[in-house]
Design an enzyme around this catalytic site. Sequence first.
Site, PDB file in Angstrom:
ATOM      1  N   ASN A   9      10.152   9.770 -12.373  1.00 30.75           N
ATOM      2  CA  ASN A   9      10.519  10.283 -13.906  1.00 30.75           C
ATOM      3  C   ASN A   9       9.275  10.914 -14.167  1.00 30.75           C
ATOM      4  O   ASN A   9       9.062  11.464 -15.357  1.00 30.75           O
ATOM      5  CB  ASN A   9      10.630   8.986 -14.690  1.00 30.75           C
ATOM      6  CG  ASN A   9       9.772   7.877 -14.620  1.00 30.75           C
ATOM      7  OD1 ASN A   9       9.334   7.528 -13.636  1.00 30.75           O
ATOM      8  ND2 ASN A   9       9.028   7.500 -15.650  1.00 30.75           N
TER       9      ASN A   9
ATOM     10  N   TYR B 148      -5.104  -2.328  -4.592  1.00 33.79           N
ATOM     11  CA  TYR B 148      -4.473  -1.162  -4.409  1.00 33.79           C
ATOM     12  C   TYR B 148      -4.759  -0.826  -2.943  1.00 33.79           C
ATOM     13  O   TYR B 148      -3.557  -0.414  -2.118  1.00 33.79           O
ATOM     14  CB  TYR B 148      -5.015  -0.148  -5.059  1.00 33.79           C
ATOM     15  CG  TYR B 148      -4.410   1.239  -5.039  1.00 33.79           C
ATOM     16  CD1 TYR B 148      -3.171   1.376  -5.711  1.00 33.79           C
ATOM     17  CD2 TYR B 148      -5.020   2.156  -4.594  1.00 33.79           C
ATOM     18  CE1 TYR B 148      -2.566   2.719  -5.779  1.00 33.79           C
ATOM     19  CE2 TYR B 148      -4.461   3.573  -4.573  1.00 33.79           C
ATOM     20  CZ  TYR B 148      -3.311   3.724  -5.211  1.00 33.79           C
ATOM     21  OH  TYR B 148      -2.850   4.862  -5.251  1.00 33.79           O
TER      22      TYR B 148
ATOM     23  N   LYS C 254      -1.752  -0.217  -0.099  1.00 34.72           N
ATOM     24  CA  LYS C 254      -1.474   0.828   0.454  1.00 34.72           C
ATOM     25  C   LYS C 254      -1.607   1.122   2.185  1.00 34.72           C
ATOM     26  O   LYS C 254      -0.973   1.772   2.648  1.00 34.72           O
ATOM     27  CB  LYS C 254      -2.410   2.064   0.040  1.00 34.72           C
ATOM     28  CG  LYS C 254      -1.930   2.493  -1.469  1.00 34.72           C
ATOM     29  CD  LYS C 254      -0.590   2.863  -1.733  1.00 34.72           C
ATOM     30  CE  LYS C 254      -0.385   3.215  -3.189  1.00 34.72           C
ATOM     31  NZ  LYS C 254       1.154   3.681  -3.403  1.00 34.72           N
TER      32      LYS C 254
END
Length: 234
Positions: A11, A140, A144
């Site tokens: 989005n 993070y 990842k």
Amino acid sequence: MSRSVLVTGGNRGIGLAIARAFAKEGDRVAVTHRGGGAPDGLFGVRCDVTDAAAVDRAFTEVEQRHGPVEVLVANAGVTADMLLMRMDEAAFTGVLDTNLTGAFRVARRAVGPMLRMRRGRMIFISSVSGLSGAAGQANYAAAKAGMVGLARSLARELGSRGITVNVVAPGYVRTDMTDSLTEQRRAEVLGQIALRRTAVPEEVAGVVVFLAGEAASYITGAVVPVDGGLGMGH
Ligand code: NDP
């Protein structure tokens, strides 16, 4: 031929650029959102990737509208940057839950129909941080990096069924996520980028579309950096 494509977090930001790039190819594109609706011209399904039941409902809606998902882009992601001393367990596991376990949840829901079709493309949006590490991003970067192990395991599991699984590792892309960086951090990172500039989301989208296309039919388990030379050698 038009394919059924699903982009999580499509989005806004990089996900939206990816969704628009597939739509331009003539594909039937669906994006997930978390209640804010989908941008004009894209079919939106409500989905929080931390919720397996919501993932299942979103896929069912997409299947009813566009048919089984042939191209899955696991793009939804969050950061919660802080130094290790300050990072409590919730800040660590929360970031893993969206970025890594979220990718697992959507891949797991996508795989059955892909196996039945004996074709499919999965593309995971990781990050240069997952390859080189980044101070303040232990949560993070771990998530990842985990996506690389996840993708490569799936590439080995699913290759014989005509399904490819690849990772795209962007560097510094201008989106809401990077808008929150301090000027000082921004300048530091820019100095390390060989091309001396940040990327626009469309530069990531082009690589994702390539990996989903015929020209990439023999590429699986690859990690493709789109980072302007920021993470070279990792
Ligand atoms: P944005 O913050 O602009 O957008 C993040 C997207 O992920 C939004 O669509 C957001 O939905 C969605 N999202 C977040 N959490 C969830 C969740 N639990 N369930 C479903 N959707 C969720 O980020 P970017 O576009 O910059 O990043 C996209 C991807 O690229 C991420 O995985 C990010 O880690 C990765 N990346 C980004 C880089 C950059 O420099 N920008 C560099 C390297 C990797 P909502 O609108 O509802 O919040």
